[in-house]
Scaffold this motif. Sequence first.
Motif, short mmCIF file in Angstrom:
data_model
loop_
_atom_site.label_atom_id
_atom_site.label_comp_id
_atom_site.label_asym_id
_atom_site.label_seq_id
_atom_site.Cartn_x
_atom_site.Cartn_y
_atom_site.Cartn_z
N CYS A 157 114.89 -14.00 -14.11
CA CYS A 157 113.87 -14.28 -13.10
C CYS A 157 114.48 -15.22 -12.08
O CYS A 157 115.55 -15.78 -12.30
CB CYS A 157 112.62 -14.89 -13.72
N THR A 158 113.80 -15.39 -10.96
CA THR A 158 114.30 -16.21 -9.83
C THR A 158 115.74 -15.80 -9.52
O THR A 158 116.68 -16.56 -9.68
CB THR A 158 114.22 -17.72 -10.17
N PHE B 55 124.62 -18.71 -4.86
CA PHE B 55 123.52 -19.68 -4.97
C PHE B 55 122.57 -19.30 -6.11
O PHE B 55 122.20 -18.14 -6.24
CB PHE B 55 122.74 -19.73 -3.64
N ASP B 56 122.21 -20.28 -6.90
CA ASP B 56 121.25 -20.05 -7.99
C ASP B 56 120.22 -21.16 -7.98
O ASP B 56 120.54 -22.32 -8.19
CB ASP B 56 121.97 -20.01 -9.34
N MET B 57 118.99 -20.78 -7.73
CA MET B 57 117.90 -21.76 -7.64
C MET B 57 117.68 -22.50 -8.95
O MET B 57 117.23 -23.63 -8.97
CB MET B 57 116.64 -21.00 -7.26
N LEU B 58 117.99 -21.85 -10.07
CA LEU B 58 117.74 -22.46 -11.37
C LEU B 58 119.01 -23.08 -11.98
O LEU B 58 118.95 -23.57 -13.10
CB LEU B 58 117.15 -21.44 -12.36
N ALA B 59 120.11 -23.06 -11.27
CA ALA B 59 121.37 -23.67 -11.72
C ALA B 59 121.74 -23.24 -13.14
O ALA B 59 121.97 -24.05 -14.02
CB ALA B 59 121.26 -25.20 -11.64
N GLU C 280 127.46 -23.26 -13.83
CA GLU C 280 128.06 -24.34 -13.04
C GLU C 280 129.58 -24.24 -13.09
O GLU C 280 130.16 -23.72 -14.05
CB GLU C 280 127.59 -25.71 -13.55
N VAL D 203 125.05 -22.65 -18.51
CA VAL D 203 124.35 -23.80 -19.11
C VAL D 203 122.89 -23.47 -19.43
O VAL D 203 122.23 -24.24 -20.12
CB VAL D 203 124.42 -25.04 -18.19
N LYS D 204 122.41 -22.34 -18.91
CA LYS D 204 121.03 -21.94 -19.21
C LYS D 204 121.01 -20.45 -19.49
O LYS D 204 121.93 -19.73 -19.06
CB LYS D 204 120.12 -22.23 -18.01
N VAL E 64 116.68 -16.81 -18.09
CA VAL E 64 115.41 -17.20 -17.47
C VAL E 64 115.33 -18.70 -17.19
O VAL E 64 114.27 -19.22 -16.85
CB VAL E 64 114.19 -16.75 -18.32
N GLY E 65 116.44 -19.41 -17.34
CA GLY E 65 116.49 -20.82 -16.94
C GLY E 65 116.19 -21.81 -18.05
O GLY E 65 115.96 -22.99 -17.77
N ILE E 66 116.17 -21.37 -19.31
CA ILE E 66 115.94 -22.30 -20.43
C ILE E 66 117.30 -22.87 -20.84
O ILE E 66 118.23 -22.10 -21.11
CB ILE E 66 115.26 -21.58 -21.61
N PRO E 67 117.45 -24.22 -20.85
CA PRO E 67 118.76 -24.81 -21.14
C PRO E 67 119.29 -24.40 -22.51
O PRO E 67 118.54 -24.28 -23.48
CB PRO E 67 118.50 -26.31 -21.08
N VAL F 260 111.35 -24.85 -13.32
CA VAL F 260 111.40 -23.39 -13.26
C VAL F 260 110.04 -22.88 -12.78
O VAL F 260 109.01 -23.19 -13.40
CB VAL F 260 111.75 -22.79 -14.65
N TYR G 101 108.59 -19.79 -12.42
CA TYR G 101 107.87 -18.76 -13.18
C TYR G 101 108.77 -18.12 -14.21
O TYR G 101 109.96 -18.42 -14.27
CB TYR G 101 107.26 -17.68 -12.25
N ILE H 243 109.90 -25.85 -17.11
CA ILE H 243 111.04 -26.61 -17.64
C ILE H 243 111.75 -27.32 -16.49
O ILE H 243 112.09 -26.69 -15.48
CB ILE H 243 112.03 -25.69 -18.39
N ILE I 93 114.37 -28.87 -13.93
CA ILE I 93 115.74 -28.54 -13.55
C ILE I 93 116.42 -29.85 -13.17
O ILE I 93 116.25 -30.36 -12.06
CB ILE I 93 115.76 -27.53 -12.38
N HIS J 67 118.57 -30.67 -9.98
CA HIS J 67 118.00 -30.80 -8.64
C HIS J 67 117.27 -32.11 -8.44
O HIS J 67 116.57 -32.29 -7.45
CB HIS J 67 117.03 -29.64 -8.36
#
Lengths: 255, 166
Positions: free
Chosen positions: A154-155, A170-174, A177, A187-188, A191-194, B52, B54, B60, B62, B65
């Motif tokens: 997602c994102t 570019f990644d909005m959720l980083a 790295e 690092v995640k 879906v952005g969960i570390p 995050v 959605y 969660i 970030i 940032h």
Amino acid sequence: MAYTPQYYPGSTSVGINRRKHMSGNLEKLRDIPEADIVLTMGHRKPGQDYPSTHPPLKEMGEPDCPVRQVVEPTPGAAAGDRVRYSQFADSYYFSPSIPYWRSYWGSINCRGCDPGTLSGRQIIEARERDIESYTKKQVDSEMNDVALSSMRGCTVHGHSLRLEENGMMFDMLARTEMGKDGNVYQVKDQVGIPLDKKLNLGKPMSEAEAKKRTTIFRVDGVPIGGKTGARKYDEAVEALHHMWELRSKWGYRPE
Amino acid sequence: MVTISDTSTVQVEIIPSRYLMPETAQRLLNEIYNNGGLQRIMVHGPNLPRAVPYGPGKGIPIEEHRDMIVQIGDQAFELRVKVGRIRLELDNESYIKGLEAACERALPFSFQIKRGKFFHDRMTVSDYAKFGKVEDNRLLGLIDPKAKKDTLAILSDERVTCDKEE
């Protein structure tokens, strides 16, 4: 004589790469451990049993059907796995893959999968153990670069944006790295969960290497018409015009 | 014959060929600030959410940032975007050469500087609906009327926040 499929026309490097992607005859550039792929996908923990949605096909007593007798089920379907996905975003700055070519690769080379093509991302759905093996093939092969492609559930924003200073998309959720050692780390999960630990994905391609392996036609790279100023367009344009003509005149049914 | 006035303001846009890290953004903004002649400046780029937005990981934080503080002159503010372009209004043409030199010093890669009109100077219906009557017209064009969260604008030493804090 055995039939050799002709996947894509043209003699440009992009045309050749597109043929390679579609044929599945890809160079393996890295070996990411299966456990790392499972962690990045985030659907189950490494080593955990595959949850199932139905009993194994052998126990179900399938109806007497000639098609089922001819088509051998994939390992995931035979075991009754859930359907899960992996989704990739590819930068348009000479990323090795583009969404359509990931889909062609999936449709031609992966059994029992459902590829979905969008403008800046591409998703493949399949039974869980099948999608894990398909994802590993994608991540390990020249279809992927660790800086210009990334798994994003997602994102996904990033494919049409300028690159970052360090050459990463570019990644909005980083989610990834660039390490000080020049390696890219996951690092995640997608879906952005570390993640509990950083996963080493290896070094990114150089700009020249990415341009060599890309499947993107670009005016500042390899244009679809071939060499600029040449007397004749590359075959890719001729084939495109031919298909356009057939499609426009006869709705793609040249009877 | 076109006579270029040296008293009217000029608007320019700086577009680096890469997105800037916060350190580079700070270096560039300081160079621009030291060049002088600034009337207005706007930093533009994709949003960097604090959490995050959605999906299964919604909410969660970030951490990458957070706390990206940029110090320019005696003002400090938190960067909420990945800096992709900077729009400026300068006092007059004479500052443009200095601006080019400032970009050369601060940016380790190529960039473009475009001349044009980038800030609107009359209030739109959206501006009025969002902010009501704005006393200082310099604020127009600096704030995003579509932004759902707070948008920050700084007028010299006075800090103006145009929505509720998070």
